[in-house]
Design a protein around this motif. Sequence first.
Motif, PDB file in Angstrom:
ATOM      1  N   HIS A 228       0.749  -0.867   0.044  1.00  0.00           N
ATOM      2  CA  HIS A 228       0.146   0.176  -0.039  1.00  0.00           C
ATOM      3  C   HIS A 228       0.752   1.339   0.007  1.00  0.00           C
ATOM      4  CE1 HIS A 228      -4.021   1.609   0.096  1.00  0.00           C
ATOM      5  NE2 HIS A 228      -3.884   2.284   1.252  1.00  0.00           N
ATOM      6  N   PHE A 229       0.508   2.505   0.616  1.00  0.00           N
ATOM      7  CA  PHE A 229       1.254   3.460   0.827  1.00  0.00           C
ATOM      8  C   PHE A 229       0.577   4.295   1.992  1.00  0.00           C
ATOM      9  CE2 PHE A 229      -2.485   4.737  -1.752  1.00  0.00           C
ATOM     10  CZ  PHE A 229      -2.435   6.080  -1.682  1.00  0.00           C
ATOM     11  N   SER A 230       1.082   5.383   2.328  1.00  0.00           N
ATOM     12  CA  SER A 230       0.823   6.242   3.593  1.00  0.00           C
ATOM     13  C   SER A 230       0.620   7.761   3.177  1.00  0.00           C
ATOM     14  CB  SER A 230       1.670   5.872   4.751  1.00  0.00           C
ATOM     15  OG  SER A 230       2.761   6.160   4.642  1.00  0.00           O
ATOM     16  N   GLY A 231       0.250   8.395   4.254  1.00  0.00           N
ATOM     17  CA  GLY A 231       0.208   9.945   3.919  1.00  0.00           C
ATOM     18  C   GLY A 231      -1.066  10.479   4.085  1.00  0.00           C
ATOM     19  N   ARG A 232      -1.059  11.726   4.864  1.00  0.00           N
ATOM     20  CA  ARG A 232      -2.180  12.589   5.299  1.00  0.00           C
ATOM     21  C   ARG A 232      -1.995  13.698   4.577  1.00  0.00           C
ATOM     22  NH1 ARG A 232      -5.044  10.352   9.363  1.00  0.00           N
ATOM     23  NH2 ARG A 232      -5.890  12.175   9.991  1.00  0.00           N
ATOM     24  N   SER A 233      -1.115  14.258   3.727  1.00  0.00           N
ATOM     25  CA  SER A 233      -0.860  15.538   3.269  1.00  0.00           C
ATOM     26  C   SER A 233      -0.216  15.254   1.631  1.00  0.00           C
ATOM     27  CB  SER A 233       0.229  16.404   3.986  1.00  0.00           C
ATOM     28  OG  SER A 233       1.143  15.818   4.076  1.00  0.00           O
ATOM     29  N   LEU A 234       0.492  16.079   1.256  1.00  0.00           N
ATOM     30  CA  LEU A 234       0.978  15.780  -0.303  1.00  0.00           C
ATOM     31  C   LEU A 234       2.284  14.972   0.101  1.00  0.00           C
ATOM     32  CD1 LEU A 234       0.695  19.096  -1.941  1.00  0.00           C
ATOM     33  CD2 LEU A 234      -0.789  17.167  -2.232  1.00  0.00           C
ATOM     34  N   VAL A 235       2.784  14.811   1.330  1.00  0.00           N
ATOM     35  CA  VAL A 235       4.157  14.072   1.352  1.00  0.00           C
ATOM     36  C   VAL A 235       3.442  12.728   1.661  1.00  0.00           C
ATOM     37  CG1 VAL A 235       5.731  13.573   3.052  1.00  0.00           C
ATOM     38  CG2 VAL A 235       5.148  16.095   2.597  1.00  0.00           C
ATOM     39  N   ARG A 236       4.068  11.698   1.026  1.00  0.00           N
ATOM     40  CA  ARG A 236       3.495  10.269   0.987  1.00  0.00           C
ATOM     41  C   ARG A 236       4.648   9.452   1.675  1.00  0.00           C
ATOM     42  NH1 ARG A 236       0.693   8.084  -4.267  1.00  0.00           N
ATOM     43  NH2 ARG A 236       1.681   6.083  -3.409  1.00  0.00           N
ATOM     44  N   ASP A 237       4.272   8.248   2.313  1.00  0.00           N
ATOM     45  CA  ASP A 237       5.069   7.295   2.575  1.00  0.00           C
ATOM     46  C   ASP A 237       6.064   7.489   3.736  1.00  0.00           C
ATOM     47  OD1 ASP A 237       3.820   5.982   0.525  1.00  0.00           O
ATOM     48  OD2 ASP A 237       5.318   5.944  -0.712  1.00  0.00           O
ATOM     49  N   SER A 238       5.750   8.492   4.658  1.00  0.00           N
ATOM     50  CA  SER A 238       6.667   8.764   5.672  1.00  0.00           C
ATOM     51  C   SER A 238       6.435   7.982   6.846  1.00  0.00           C
ATOM     52  CB  SER A 238       6.578  10.104   5.955  1.00  0.00           C
ATOM     53  OG  SER A 238       5.187  10.618   6.687  1.00  0.00           O
ATOM     54  N   THR A 239       5.267   7.284   7.033  1.00  0.00           N
ATOM     55  CA  THR A 239       4.893   6.371   8.048  1.00  0.00           C
ATOM     56  C   THR A 239       4.793   4.754   7.330  1.00  0.00           C
ATOM     57  OG1 THR A 239       2.565   6.655   7.871  1.00  0.00           O
ATOM     58  CG2 THR A 239       4.070   8.155   9.398  1.00  0.00           C
ATOM     59  N   GLN A 240       4.955   3.915   8.141  1.00  0.00           N
ATOM     60  CA  GLN A 240       4.670   2.410   7.700  1.00  0.00           C
ATOM     61  C   GLN A 240       3.381   2.047   7.537  1.00  0.00           C
ATOM     62  OE1 GLN A 240       5.526   0.251   5.846  1.00  0.00           O
ATOM     63  NE2 GLN A 240       7.492  -0.822   6.975  1.00  0.00           N
ATOM     64  N   TRP A 241       2.683   1.164   6.548  1.00  0.00           N
ATOM     65  CA  TRP A 241       1.692   0.807   6.376  1.00  0.00           C
ATOM     66  C   TRP A 241       1.713  -0.888   6.679  1.00  0.00           C
ATOM     67  CZ3 TRP A 241       4.375   3.256   2.790  1.00  0.00           C
ATOM     68  CH2 TRP A 241       5.046   2.499   2.000  1.00  0.00           C
ATOM     69  N   ALA A 242       0.715  -1.579   7.195  1.00  0.00           N
ATOM     70  CA  ALA A 242       0.808  -2.910   7.630  1.00  0.00           C
ATOM     71  C   ALA A 242      -0.622  -3.724   7.667  1.00  0.00           C
ATOM     72  CB  ALA A 242       1.401  -2.842   8.952  1.00  0.00           C
ATOM     73  N   SER A 243      -0.347  -4.855   7.436  1.00  0.00           N
ATOM     74  CA  SER A 243      -1.576  -5.882   7.890  1.00  0.00           C
ATOM     75  C   SER A 243      -1.300  -6.369   9.173  1.00  0.00           C
ATOM     76  CB  SER A 243      -1.629  -6.984   7.165  1.00  0.00           C
ATOM     77  OG  SER A 243      -0.648  -7.706   6.904  1.00  0.00           O
ATOM     78  N   TRP A 244      -2.008  -7.236   9.711  1.00  0.00           N
ATOM     79  CA  TRP A 244      -1.808  -7.663  11.232  1.00  0.00           C
ATOM     80  C   TRP A 244      -2.615  -8.869  11.673  1.00  0.00           C
ATOM     81  CZ3 TRP A 244       0.528  -4.724  15.003  1.00  0.00           C
ATOM     82  CH2 TRP A 244       0.950  -3.389  14.789  1.00  0.00           C
ATOM     83  N   VAL A 245      -1.569  -9.653  12.324  1.00  0.00           N
ATOM     84  CA  VAL A 245      -2.064 -10.878  12.979  1.00  0.00           C
ATOM     85  C   VAL A 245      -2.343 -10.994  14.529  1.00  0.00           C
ATOM     86  CG1 VAL A 245      -1.255 -13.303  13.445  1.00  0.00           C
ATOM     87  CG2 VAL A 245      -0.715 -12.254  11.308  1.00  0.00           C
ATOM     88  N   PHE A 246      -3.546 -11.384  14.868  1.00  0.00           N
ATOM     89  CA  PHE A 246      -4.113 -11.370  16.145  1.00  0.00           C
ATOM     90  C   PHE A 246      -4.041 -12.772  16.477  1.00  0.00           C
ATOM     91  CE2 PHE A 246      -6.813  -7.803  14.869  1.00  0.00           C
ATOM     92  CZ  PHE A 246      -5.625  -6.901  14.715  1.00  0.00           C
ATOM     93  N   ALA A 247      -3.114 -13.302  17.442  1.00  0.00           N
ATOM     94  CA  ALA A 247      -3.058 -14.594  17.932  1.00  0.00           C
ATOM     95  C   ALA A 247      -3.279 -14.937  19.202  1.00  0.00           C
ATOM     96  CB  ALA A 247      -1.605 -15.305  17.329  1.00  0.00           C
ATOM     97  N   GLY A 248      -4.105 -15.683  19.543  1.00  0.00           N
ATOM     98  CA  GLY A 248      -4.248 -16.075  21.109  1.00  0.00           C
ATOM     99  C   GLY A 248      -3.733 -17.443  21.333  1.00  0.00           C
ATOM    100  N   PRO A 249      -4.093 -18.052  22.222  1.00  0.00           N
ATOM    101  CA  PRO A 249      -3.335 -19.514  22.548  1.00  0.00           C
ATOM    102  C   PRO A 249      -4.151 -20.567  21.816  1.00  0.00           C
ATOM    103  CG  PRO A 249      -4.163 -18.257  24.465  1.00  0.00           C
ATOM    104  CD  PRO A 249      -4.550 -17.719  23.571  1.00  0.00           C
ATOM    105  N   LYS A 250      -5.314 -20.300  21.090  1.00  0.00           N
ATOM    106  CA  LYS A 250      -5.797 -21.285  20.403  1.00  0.00           C
ATOM    107  C   LYS A 250      -6.415 -20.735  19.243  1.00  0.00           C
ATOM    108  CE  LYS A 250      -7.831 -23.765  24.216  1.00  0.00           C
ATOM    109  NZ  LYS A 250      -9.164 -24.134  25.178  1.00  0.00           N
ATOM    110  N   HIS A 251      -6.566 -19.538  18.625  1.00  0.00           N
ATOM    111  CA  HIS A 251      -7.250 -19.175  17.669  1.00  0.00           C
ATOM    112  C   HIS A 251      -6.336 -17.933  17.020  1.00  0.00           C
ATOM    113  CE1 HIS A 251     -10.347 -21.220  19.581  1.00  0.00           C
ATOM    114  NE2 HIS A 251     -10.627 -21.833  18.552  1.00  0.00           N
ATOM    115  N   ARG A 252      -6.528 -17.602  15.623  1.00  0.00           N
ATOM    116  CA  ARG A 252      -5.787 -16.756  14.934  1.00  0.00           C
ATOM    117  C   ARG A 252      -6.730 -16.043  14.089  1.00  0.00           C
ATOM    118  NH1 ARG A 252      -0.034 -17.656  14.453  1.00  0.00           N
ATOM    119  NH2 ARG A 252       0.520 -19.464  15.997  1.00  0.00           N
ATOM    120  N   VAL A 253      -6.615 -14.670  14.065  1.00  0.00           N
ATOM    121  CA  VAL A 253      -7.252 -13.827  13.108  1.00  0.00           C
ATOM    122  C   VAL A 253      -6.262 -12.919  12.084  1.00  0.00           C
ATOM    123  CG1 VAL A 253      -8.774 -11.957  12.952  1.00  0.00           C
ATOM    124  CG2 VAL A 253      -9.488 -13.939  14.462  1.00  0.00           C
ATOM    125  N   PHE A 254      -6.654 -13.002  10.863  1.00  0.00           N
ATOM    126  CA  PHE A 254      -5.649 -11.885  10.141  1.00  0.00           C
ATOM    127  C   PHE A 254      -6.655 -10.780   9.745  1.00  0.00           C
ATOM    128  CE2 PHE A 254      -4.244 -10.212   6.091  1.00  0.00           C
ATOM    129  CZ  PHE A 254      -2.885 -10.156   6.333  1.00  0.00           C
TER     130      PHE A 254
END
Length: 374
Positions: A228-254
């Motif tokens: 992807h990309f990031s930015g809240r103004s004309l300046v782009r990509d100064s912060t990271q973008w990501a997906s996330w994994v939420f993992a408990g002892p038994k179950h996982r969500v993406f």
Amino acid sequence: MKKTTFLGVAALTAATGWVARAAWGIPTQMGASRNEVQPYAALSPRYRDRKFHNTEPSSNFTPAAPGADSGLLKSLASRGSAGRPSSPIPLDTSAAPVDAGDAAVTWYGHSSVLVEVDGYRVLADPVWSKRVSPSATVGPARLHPAPVPLPSLPAVDAIVVSHDHYDHLDLETVKSLTRSQKAPFVVPIGIGAHLRRWKVPEERIIELDWNESTTIGDLVLTCTEARHFSGRSLVRDSTQWASWVFAGPKHRVFFGGDSGYTERFKNIGQTYGPFDLTLLPVGAYDVRWPDIHMNPEEAVRTHADLNRGDATRGVFVPIHWATFNLAFHAWSEPVVRLGTAAAEAGTTVVIPKPGGRVDALAKTPGSTWWEHLS
């Protein structure tokens, strides 16, 4: 003074007032400057030349891309009618269960979700404002109200953000959650600078780079790759973008947040999968920007990649559609195409109303509530 001159002055005054109202608060909405972000972003090996980069480079916006249904101006002219439902979107206003489930999600619209994993709750990409814009009067507005008031949410264990675009990181929502919740904000590296600017206490900010994790009790939250990309103004990509994994002892969500398709999802599946529940974006795609927003068919492919090639495993709940008109496709097209692709792959898809909760372990089929709105 002549009447025409008076009317001209009145019109100019009204226009000036409208511009002032539209511009009110924009500097605060934009968050931290690149220079404020730089000391934190520079800690990442993926930050080069004062910006973050995708592992698979993305193509630039192409106004006349091959395969586009029409020219850009024609698409813009028809966007308003095509991207809206024919009647009000039904909402589910049910209260959250007292106890969090093992693998469940409540979808509040767009990418705003309340995820339940082994008794923990994670609020991801919460946006409750009317518009996703630096301006309170200009920019994409909601197609439906927020299903429930933000203060009525149950206590959560973490507040997660995928990236800093306005439809995923919202100033007023952050302010409200800072007051009403005690959970930490877990964000990609660099976004902490926005939160600090907005007076979120330092002890409630956790910044992670790709493949870094933090633990809250028995829950592991891992920052993973996205395209992807990031930015809240004309300046782009100064912060990271990501997906996330939420993992408990038994179950996982993406949680996909916002991303184009990338082969890197296969690596995520091999390392952190398989998953009981995947939350993947299906809307705001276009051939003019093919690499930053996946289409529904690519989302089904991503679900299989995350589950180590098994498209039939787990439950897929679509996000990033129905709430804001951000592209040129018809309002319900994402889930119509998703239904076809999922049926061919054997993938279980459940599409709740905004505010609806899905228990992934129950695998209860959802209704086709959107069909009469197409």
